[in-house]
Design a protein around this motif. Structure first.
Motif, PDB file in Angstrom:
ATOM      1  N   UNK A  33     -14.600 -42.933 -26.534  1.00 47.50           N
ATOM      2  CA  UNK A  33     -13.409 -42.992 -27.373  1.00 47.50           C
ATOM      3  C   UNK A  33     -13.266 -41.705 -28.196  1.00 47.50           C
ATOM      4  N   UNK A  34     -14.357 -41.277 -28.772  1.00 49.24           N
ATOM      5  CA  UNK A  34     -14.350 -40.063 -29.588  1.00 49.24           C
ATOM      6  C   UNK A  34     -13.965 -38.856 -28.738  1.00 49.24           C
ATOM      7  N   UNK A  35     -14.494 -38.775 -27.527  1.00 54.71           N
ATOM      8  CA  UNK A  35     -14.198 -37.654 -26.646  1.00 54.71           C
ATOM      9  C   UNK A  35     -12.716 -37.640 -26.266  1.00 54.71           C
ATOM     10  N   UNK A  36     -12.179 -38.814 -25.922  1.00 52.72           N
ATOM     11  CA  UNK A  36     -10.763 -38.909 -25.533  1.00 52.72           C
ATOM     12  C   UNK A  36      -9.858 -38.458 -26.670  1.00 52.72           C
ATOM     13  N   UNK A  37     -10.134 -38.945 -27.880  1.00 51.09           N
ATOM     14  CA  UNK A  37      -9.288 -38.589 -29.024  1.00 51.09           C
ATOM     15  C   UNK A  37      -9.443 -37.112 -29.369  1.00 51.09           C
ATOM     16  N   UNK A  38     -10.648 -36.570 -29.205  1.00 51.01           N
ATOM     17  CA  UNK A  38     -10.852 -35.149 -29.443  1.00 51.01           C
ATOM     18  C   UNK A  38     -10.065 -34.301 -28.461  1.00 51.01           C
ATOM     19  N   UNK A 189      -0.297 -43.893 -23.461  1.00 45.22           N
ATOM     20  CA  UNK A 189      -1.078 -42.695 -23.171  1.00 45.22           C
ATOM     21  C   UNK A 189      -0.567 -41.857 -22.024  1.00 45.22           C
ATOM     22  N   UNK A 190       0.354 -42.392 -21.245  1.00 43.73           N
ATOM     23  CA  UNK A 190       0.920 -41.612 -20.137  1.00 43.73           C
ATOM     24  C   UNK A 190       1.562 -40.329 -20.653  1.00 43.73           C
ATOM     25  N   UNK A 195      -5.076 -41.416 -17.940  1.00 43.89           N
ATOM     26  CA  UNK A 195      -5.210 -42.282 -16.778  1.00 43.89           C
ATOM     27  C   UNK A 195      -6.395 -43.210 -16.998  1.00 43.89           C
ATOM     28  N   UNK A 196      -6.285 -44.430 -16.487  1.00 46.58           N
ATOM     29  CA  UNK A 196      -7.358 -45.402 -16.649  1.00 46.58           C
ATOM     30  C   UNK A 196      -8.333 -45.335 -15.482  1.00 46.58           C
ATOM     31  N   UNK A 204     -11.229 -39.048 -19.774  1.00 48.16           N
ATOM     32  CA  UNK A 204     -10.907 -37.824 -20.534  1.00 48.16           C
ATOM     33  C   UNK A 204     -10.632 -36.628 -19.640  1.00 48.16           C
ATOM     34  N   UNK A 205     -11.200 -36.603 -18.417  1.00 48.90           N
ATOM     35  CA  UNK A 205     -11.005 -35.454 -17.537  1.00 48.90           C
ATOM     36  C   UNK A 205      -9.574 -35.372 -17.022  1.00 48.90           C
ATOM     37  N   UNK A 206      -8.880 -36.526 -16.998  1.00 48.94           N
ATOM     38  CA  UNK A 206      -7.481 -36.514 -16.549  1.00 48.94           C
ATOM     39  C   UNK A 206      -6.574 -35.831 -17.563  1.00 48.94           C
ATOM     40  N   UNK A 207      -7.070 -35.662 -18.799  1.00 42.86           N
ATOM     41  CA  UNK A 207      -6.260 -35.088 -19.869  1.00 42.86           C
ATOM     42  C   UNK A 207      -6.438 -33.583 -19.999  1.00 42.86           C
TER      43      UNK A 207
END
Length: 239
Positions: A33-38, A189-190, A195-196, A204-207
């Protein structure tokens, strides 16, 4: 007597073995979660125990929205008496107020340095999802909180309505927001290229922007600061 001690020791060891994977899983989940938000750029994910101010939360809302690319460092006008146009978060506060995500106080103040409460934060994230005042009847705050729980925006977030949020709470709240469908029915989030994965979590890599070419060589810190579109002190770096 010895048998009792052995049995007790075995019971304790079994209990510890059962709990340990759960703790590890919870820690791993928060790290994700922290990585995604970062990576999303919604907020700086350091100093997790610090309480979040209303000004900071306005900035988070804007960073999670389509206005993220247009918000400047200063505002064209002073919307609130206690927020000057060149003050930190002034532009974000103006946008959050104009969009109805956050409210000011009587007397024309915003109180940007006061801590954000869950109740106030819920209004903001529901606003991002497309919900407006007319979607809630009777007690607006109570109806919004009911919607917040119904949409499971409360996952891993154990706070009451008037409790203040810290940065860890906001990481959980915005991560949940990214996975939630908007009022129109599309995953929020799209808009941030989320991506889920097969287990229903955000990858996080999809972002990551794969169009970036590199590497760029920076031989000094000043050179690096000139390349980055944000402050180096605000950066979260993941390998």
């Amino acid at each position: 007597m010895n048998r009792r001690r052995i049995a007790a020791s075995l019971a304790f060891a079994m209990a510890a073995t059962a709990v340990s994977p759960m703790i590890t899983e919870a820690s791993s989940n928060f790290d994700l979660r922290k990585k995604v938000i970062g990576v999303s750029g919604i907020m700086n994910t350091g100093n997790l125990n610090l309480s979040v101010t209303r000004g900071e939360f306005a900035s988070m809302l804007v960073n999670a929205s389509s206005y993220r690319s247009t918000a400047g460092k200063t505002s064209n006008t002073s919307v609130f008496a206690d927020v000057q146009r060149n003050q930190e978060y002034a532009a974000q506060i103006r946008i959050a107020a104009e969009q109805g995500w956050m409210n000011g106080y009587l007397g024309g103040n915003f109180k940007p340095d006061e801590s954000i409460t869950l109740q106030e934060a819920v209004k903001g994230v529901l606003g991002l999802l497309g919900y407006v005042n007319s979607d809630f009847t009777g007690d607006q705050s109570g109806s919004r909180l009911s919607k917040y729980h119904f949409l499971e925006l409360d996952e891993n977030l154990n706070k009451e309505a008037l409790e203040i949020l810290n940065k860890e709470d906001c990481i959980n709240l915005f991560y949940n927001l990214l996975k939630t469908d908007t009022k129109a029915g599309t995953m929020f989030g799209k808009s941030l290229d989320c991506e889920l994965t097969s287990d229903g979590e955000i990858d996080p890599f999809s972002m990551v922007d794969n169009s970036i070419k590199g590497p760029k060589v920076a031989k000094s810190k000043s050179r690096l600061n000139s390349i980055l579109p944000f402050k180096l002190s605000d950066a979260n770096i993941y390998l």
